[in-house]
Design a protein around this motif. Structure first.
Motif, short mmCIF file in Angstrom:
data_model
loop_
_atom_site.label_atom_id
_atom_site.label_comp_id
_atom_site.label_asym_id
_atom_site.label_seq_id
_atom_site.Cartn_x
_atom_site.Cartn_y
_atom_site.Cartn_z
N HIS A 36 1.43 4.39 -2.90
CA HIS A 36 1.29 5.82 -2.71
C HIS A 36 2.61 6.56 -2.81
N HIS A 94 0.82 -1.20 0.00
CA HIS A 94 0.00 0.00 0.00
C HIS A 94 0.86 1.26 0.00
N THR A 137 -6.52 2.59 -6.31
CA THR A 137 -7.02 1.38 -5.66
C THR A 137 -6.23 0.16 -6.11
#
Lengths: 247, 54
Positions: free
Chosen positions: A209, A205, A243
């Motif tokens: 980002h 994750h 996502t």
């Protein structure tokens, strides 16, 4: 980003409504009565004063334009774009609701939705700060101040020691899983394996980002290596959030 | 650049926004934006300084 500069703008910029939100723009071939082509040091002040004069004096003689009436009549702009979106639904629901009466069914449907729209707009206007440029400029300057503070405290830097701890956790869990497998403790091994994959998602994750090294290439490579254990898809097309979908 | 010129460019379909007093035309780069091109389309004709820098 500097490659894509095509010019400079002096003075404070007043936002248009973008085309995707229904904003209207006139091509250069159409002449306007208040056009200012020169953008020298005092032309920006004359442009803004002529724009505000236009909106106050001409607003009655032409339909309110989202281009000039940006800080005067926000209601109309919102109404216009919302009305465009709601019209197809209004016609179909009005047809089903008022099938018995034949007295202007479409107008009744629109009037009802208009009431709902106005109620929602009123709620939003109470909840959020006013849209006039003085308030918004204040908010923008406070936001930029906050950004500088966060930067100064080093909060945008990735804490690599925390990642070292994470890596220890991964190796511990995967080692434990393997050892339990050797001993025949299958359930415990499965639990450790699940926990290992679960923890790995955290790093994947952050990589997505651009949080680990802030470099697009490096973080993508890290994400892809972690993703070797699953099939991970980067889905960014339709929204402002990135996502990950896994299967 | 003047406001009218920028409006004309946007009317022609260019993806133009403002960043730090500069006028940026993002047509060529938009397909490579990691968050998708729709995010950029919502900033056309607007000052995107805060959205870009943080």
């Amino acid at each position: 980003m500097n490659r894509y500069r095509i010019g400079k703008f002096e003075g404070r910029w007043f936002n248009f409504i973008p085309p995707i939100q229904g904003g209207k723009f006139r091509p250069l071939s159409e002449a306007g009565e208040h056009d200012v082509f020169d953008n020298g040091p005092d032309s920006s002040t004359t442009a803004s004063s002529s724009v505000s004069a236009a909106s106050s004096s001409d607003a009655g003689s032409r339909p309110p334009s989202p281009v000039f009436d940006h800080d005067v009549d926000v209601d109309v702009n919102v109404d216009v774009s919302l009305r465009k979106r709601r019209t197809p639904a209004a016609v179909s629901s009005a047809a089903s609701i008022t099938s018995a009466s034949s007295v202007e069914p479409e107008n009744e449907g629109m009037a009802f939705l208009d009431t709902l729209t106005h109620a929602q707009i009123a709620l939003d206007q109470e909840k959020y700060p006013p849209i006039d440029s003085a308030t918004q400029d204040n908010i923008v300057s406070k936001y930029r101040e906050l950004h500088q503070r966060v930067k100064k405290e080093g909060l945008y830097q990735c804490n690599y020691r925390a990642y070292a701890v994470e890596c220890c956790r991964y190796t511990l869990l995967s080692a434990a899983s393997f050892v339990f497998l050797q001993w025949g403790w299958y359930f415990t091994s499965a639990v450790c394996l699940g926990a290992f994959w679960h923890q790995l998602v955290f790093s994947a994750h952050d990589a997505g980002h651009m949080g680990i090294t802030h470099d697009f290439h490096t973080d993508s490579v890290i994400g892809i290596i972690i993703a070797d254990f699953w099939v991970v898809c980067l889905w960014a097309g339709g929204s402002t959030t990135t996502t990950f979908t896994t299967w | 650049m003047s406001r009218r010129e920028i409006e004309g460019l946007i009317a022609d379909g260019r993806m133009v926004f403002i960043l730090d007093q500069y006028v940026i035309k993002a047509d060529a780069w938009a397909p490579y934006h990691p968050g998708g091109d729709k995010a950029i389309r919502h900033m056309i004709g607007r000052d995107a300084t805060d959205e870009v820098t943080a």
